[in-house]
Design an enzyme around this catalytic site. Structure first.
Site, short mmCIF file in Angstrom:
data_model
loop_
_atom_site.label_atom_id
_atom_site.label_comp_id
_atom_site.label_asym_id
_atom_site.label_seq_id
_atom_site.Cartn_x
_atom_site.Cartn_y
_atom_site.Cartn_z
N ARG A 23 5.00 2.42 22.45
CA ARG A 23 3.63 2.72 22.90
C ARG A 23 2.55 2.65 20.43
O ARG A 23 1.38 2.16 20.36
CB ARG A 23 3.46 3.81 22.16
CG ARG A 23 3.18 5.37 23.70
CD ARG A 23 3.87 6.34 24.16
NE ARG A 23 5.17 7.13 23.36
CZ ARG A 23 5.44 8.11 24.35
NH1 ARG A 23 4.09 8.53 23.88
NH2 ARG A 23 6.73 8.23 24.01
N LYS A 30 9.55 0.11 15.73
CA LYS A 30 9.11 1.02 14.89
C LYS A 30 9.66 2.06 13.86
O LYS A 30 8.44 2.52 13.06
CB LYS A 30 9.48 2.48 16.44
CG LYS A 30 8.94 3.62 15.70
CD LYS A 30 8.38 5.24 16.94
CE LYS A 30 9.22 5.14 17.49
NZ LYS A 30 9.29 6.32 18.31
N ARG A 340 -1.92 -10.60 -12.67
CA ARG A 340 -1.35 -10.53 -12.48
C ARG A 340 0.29 -10.13 -12.79
O ARG A 340 0.54 -10.27 -13.72
CB ARG A 340 -1.92 -12.00 -11.57
CG ARG A 340 -3.40 -12.09 -10.86
CD ARG A 340 -3.57 -13.43 -10.73
NE ARG A 340 -2.88 -14.83 -10.09
CZ ARG A 340 -3.03 -15.53 -10.08
NH1 ARG A 340 -4.09 -16.13 -11.18
NH2 ARG A 340 -2.40 -16.57 -10.16
N LYS A 358 -3.18 -13.10 -16.08
CA LYS A 358 -0.88 -14.43 -15.01
C LYS A 358 -0.60 -15.43 -15.97
O LYS A 358 -0.68 -15.49 -16.98
CB LYS A 358 -1.70 -15.12 -13.96
CG LYS A 358 -1.96 -16.87 -14.39
CD LYS A 358 -0.73 -17.70 -12.68
CE LYS A 358 -0.25 -18.27 -14.18
NZ LYS A 358 -0.23 -19.65 -13.45
N ASN A 393 -5.08 -24.33 -18.02
CA ASN A 393 -3.54 -24.17 -17.16
C ASN A 393 -3.09 -25.01 -16.24
O ASN A 393 -2.22 -25.71 -16.06
CB ASN A 393 -2.85 -23.25 -17.29
CG ASN A 393 -3.33 -22.62 -16.55
OD1 ASN A 393 -4.68 -22.38 -15.88
ND2 ASN A 393 -2.45 -21.69 -15.83
N TYR A 394 -3.91 -26.03 -15.89
CA TYR A 394 -3.77 -26.59 -14.35
C TYR A 394 -4.86 -27.98 -13.91
O TYR A 394 -5.51 -27.58 -14.36
CB TYR A 394 -3.56 -25.89 -13.05
CG TYR A 394 -3.53 -26.03 -12.05
CD1 TYR A 394 -2.40 -26.64 -11.83
CD2 TYR A 394 -4.33 -25.62 -10.61
CE1 TYR A 394 -1.50 -27.07 -10.54
CE2 TYR A 394 -4.12 -26.59 -8.95
CZ TYR A 394 -2.38 -26.87 -9.66
OH TYR A 394 -2.54 -27.35 -8.22
N SER A 412 -16.25 -17.25 -28.97
CA SER A 412 -16.78 -16.72 -27.68
C SER A 412 -17.26 -18.94 -27.11
O SER A 412 -17.74 -20.03 -27.39
CB SER A 412 -18.30 -16.15 -26.98
OG SER A 412 -18.66 -15.86 -27.93
C1 UD1 Z 1 12.58 13.10 22.78
C2 UD1 Z 1 13.51 14.06 23.29
C3 UD1 Z 1 12.41 15.31 23.04
C4 UD1 Z 1 11.93 15.96 21.39
C5 UD1 Z 1 11.52 14.40 21.20
C6 UD1 Z 1 10.66 15.20 19.24
C7 UD1 Z 1 15.09 13.58 24.61
C8 UD1 Z 1 15.03 13.43 26.56
N1 UD1 Z 1 13.94 13.54 24.60
O1 UD1 Z 1 11.48 12.49 23.21
O2 UD1 Z 1 12.60 16.69 23.88
O3 UD1 Z 1 10.43 16.88 22.06
O4 UD1 Z 1 12.24 13.85 21.14
O5 UD1 Z 1 10.63 13.80 19.58
O6 UD1 Z 1 15.36 13.16 24.17
N2 UD1 Z 1 16.75 5.83 21.31
C9 UD1 Z 1 17.70 5.67 20.65
N3 UD1 Z 1 17.48 5.23 22.12
C10 UD1 Z 1 16.76 5.13 23.89
C11 UD1 Z 1 15.36 5.88 23.36
C12 UD1 Z 1 15.34 6.05 22.46
O7 UD1 Z 1 18.12 4.74 20.07
O8 UD1 Z 1 17.80 4.75 24.10
C13 UD1 Z 1 15.86 6.73 19.41
C14 UD1 Z 1 14.52 5.84 19.50
O9 UD1 Z 1 14.12 5.28 18.68
C15 UD1 Z 1 14.16 7.53 18.74
C16 UD1 Z 1 14.73 8.33 19.41
O10 UD1 Z 1 15.83 7.92 20.05
O11 UD1 Z 1 14.21 7.90 18.17
C17 UD1 Z 1 14.20 9.89 20.41
O12 UD1 Z 1 12.69 9.03 21.35
P1 UD1 Z 1 12.41 8.58 22.20
O13 UD1 Z 1 11.78 7.82 23.06
O14 UD1 Z 1 11.00 8.77 21.42
O15 UD1 Z 1 11.98 10.35 22.60
P2 UD1 Z 1 10.94 11.52 23.22
O16 UD1 Z 1 10.14 10.97 24.65
O17 UD1 Z 1 9.99 11.05 22.17
CA CA Z 2 9.87 10.12 20.29
#
Ligand code: UD1
Ligand code: CA
Length: 472
Positions: A23, A30, A340, A358, A393-394, A412
């Protein structure tokens, strides 16, 4: 100092950061998106380290070497080969911890307002309640897309329902799962092994571990967060902006409590790590970014933008842009100066209106007050560069240096064609083009001699009259 309870059992922290962040609509992972000038993951790692865990493991995707690159010494990387969900991510995080026996805290890399005090409180709560799992919850006016906490008739937590899996009645619940947990490792491992992907997203949910533990009649406790903001996760750039605003407010509050006046917090931007001394005033529309440091009793703004700048005490910077430079104590800059990289203004120096500098050093007490460009120059002490001076300078191929001594007064509109040296106590005449060195104490003059033509106005009037007569 460690915030960890004394003599507490071993703790490992697993930080989940492998998510695709779909998203965000970004080519950048992210957790590397910045909050107040720093990747959001770095804040979560700080929070983890503040409780002095035995181990910290960050779970990344196989294609996320860029995430691994920001991990501090002592943090390990685990790779989640396929994004099968948060449960699978924890499983990947436990791989390097196969011989670890103790408690496992799970933090999400996209929940960056979490901090050390909070993490310590969560761990303490987990130990006090002798639980197999403790999870953080918070009550939100708008529970949005978070997982909902479902409690039974006895008010004990029964389940976490992801918003995509929730019924309308469950969606109306306002207590949510924040995504910060502690598990006993010996309870977590077998539960992870039993996860299935029987849900709306077809993922292995970490939250189902909690359900398996409840079903097996383990103690599962909840830790209620009183700080709504701390729980905010970043899923889109809309939330990224909200988190940035919240973090910025925290940073500004910290500065204000340390004795800095912030005239208008709404329009003042500071990055993480920026330092500002006591009794300094930050005026409206000011940005202090990167590794910027400002000393005491200075005044920055209104309308100033500083990145990686060092400003001393009692300095003034008005409506100016400063990058990678050092502004000494008592200096004044602006309005409308552009300073700079590699510029040093020594104590009490001045860079005034519509001045660009600069890669130059302006010595103690020297002034460049108006409409000048100074590049690749070294200027001594107590010199005055008059309005409209340019260091040329250039030549289109190379840059050349200008040396100007102490107590020099240029006229001036002097153009100083580098490489050239103007000695101590020397002068240049206004409008000169200086192409040769000016010895100490000398006046460099280089301009056409003025000639006055007497009676010119009368001759011109006579000519006009003649032409009018001819035309009739
Ligand atoms: C998750 C929780 C939800 C909570 C929310 C809070 C679960 C199933 N749900 O949902 O209950 O309210 O966080 O923010 O846990 N990640 C991985 N590998 C994966 C999937 C995710 O490392 O395969 C990591 C993501 O990078 C992230 C974290 O896990 O840092 C959370 O994943 P995300 O997909 O954002 O979960 P939410 O749908 O937000
Ligand atoms: Ca999340």
């Amino acid at each position: 100092m460690s915030k960890r309870p004394a003599q507490s059992p071993p703790l490992a922290v697993v930080i989940l950061a492998a998510g695709l962040g779909t998203r965000m609509k970004s080519d950048v992972p992210k957790v590397l998106h910045e909050v107040c000038g720093r990747p959001m993951l770095a804040y979560v790692i700080d929070a983890a380290l503040s409780v002095s865990p035995e181990r910290v493991v960050v779970v990344t995707g196989p294609d996320q070497d860029a995430v691994a690159a920001i991990l501090p010494v002592g943090c390990e990387r685990a790779v989640q080969q396929e994004r099968l969900g948060t449960g699978d991510a924890v499983r990947a995080g436990l791989e390097p911890l196969s011989d670890f026996d103790g408690h496992v805290m799970v933090l999400y890399g996209d929940v960056p307002l979490v901090h050390g005090d909070f993490v310590a409180g969560l761990f303490q709560r987990h130990l006090d309640s002798d639980a197999a799992a403790t999870l953080t919850t918070v009550t939100l006016a708008d529970p949005a897309e978070y997982g909902r906490i479902v409690r039974g008739a006895d008010e004990r937590m029964a389940r976490i329902v992801e918003h995509r899996d929730a019924t309308p009645a469950e969606l109306a619940l306002d207590e949510i799962n924040v995504g910060l947990y502690v598990f006993r490792a010996d309870a977590l491992r077998p539960a992870l092994a039993r996860l299935t992907s029987d849900n709306a997203q077809g993922e292995l949910y970490l939250t189902d571990v909690v359900h398996l533990l409840i079903d097996a009649e383990h103690i599962v406790s909840t830790f209620a967060a009183d700080d709504e903001e701390l729980c905010m996760g970043v899923n889109s750039r809309v939330e990224l902006a909200l988190i940035n605003a919240a973090m910025r407010r925290r940073l500004l509050e910290r500065l204000m409590l340390a004795g800095v006046t912030v005239e208008d917090p709404e329009t003042t931007y500071v990055d993480w790590g920026v330092e500002v001394g006591r009794d300094t005033v930050l005026r409206a529309n000011t940005h202090l970014l990167g590794r910027t440091t400002v000393g005491a009793a200075s005044e920055i703004g209104p309308g100033s933008f500083l990145r990686d700048a060092f400003v001393g005490d009692r300095a003034r910077v008005v409506s100016s842009h400063l990058y990678e430079c050092v502004i000494g104590s008592g200096c004044t800059v602006g309005p409308f100066a552009y300073i700079r990289p590699n510029t040093v203004l020594a104590e009490g120096a001045r860079a005034g209106t519509f001045v660009e500098i600069k890669n130059s050093r302006i010595g103690e007490g020297s002034k460049v007050p108006h409409l000048s460009y100074i590049g690749d120059a070294i200027i001594g002490c107590d010199s005055n560069i008059a309005a409209g001076n340019i260091t040329a300078n250039y030549d289109g191929f190379e840059k050349y240096a200008t040396h100007i001594g102490d107590r020099v007064l240029t006229g001036s509109d002097t153009t100083i064609v580098a490489p050239v040296t103007i000695g101590d106590d020397a002068f240049t005449a206004a409008g000169s083009v200086i192409t040769q060195d000016v010895p100490p104490g000398a006046l460099g003059v280089s301009r056409g001699k003025q000639q006055n033509i007497d009676g010119y106005a009368e001759r011109r009037a006579a000519r006009r009259l003649r032409e009018q007569n001819d035309a009739q």
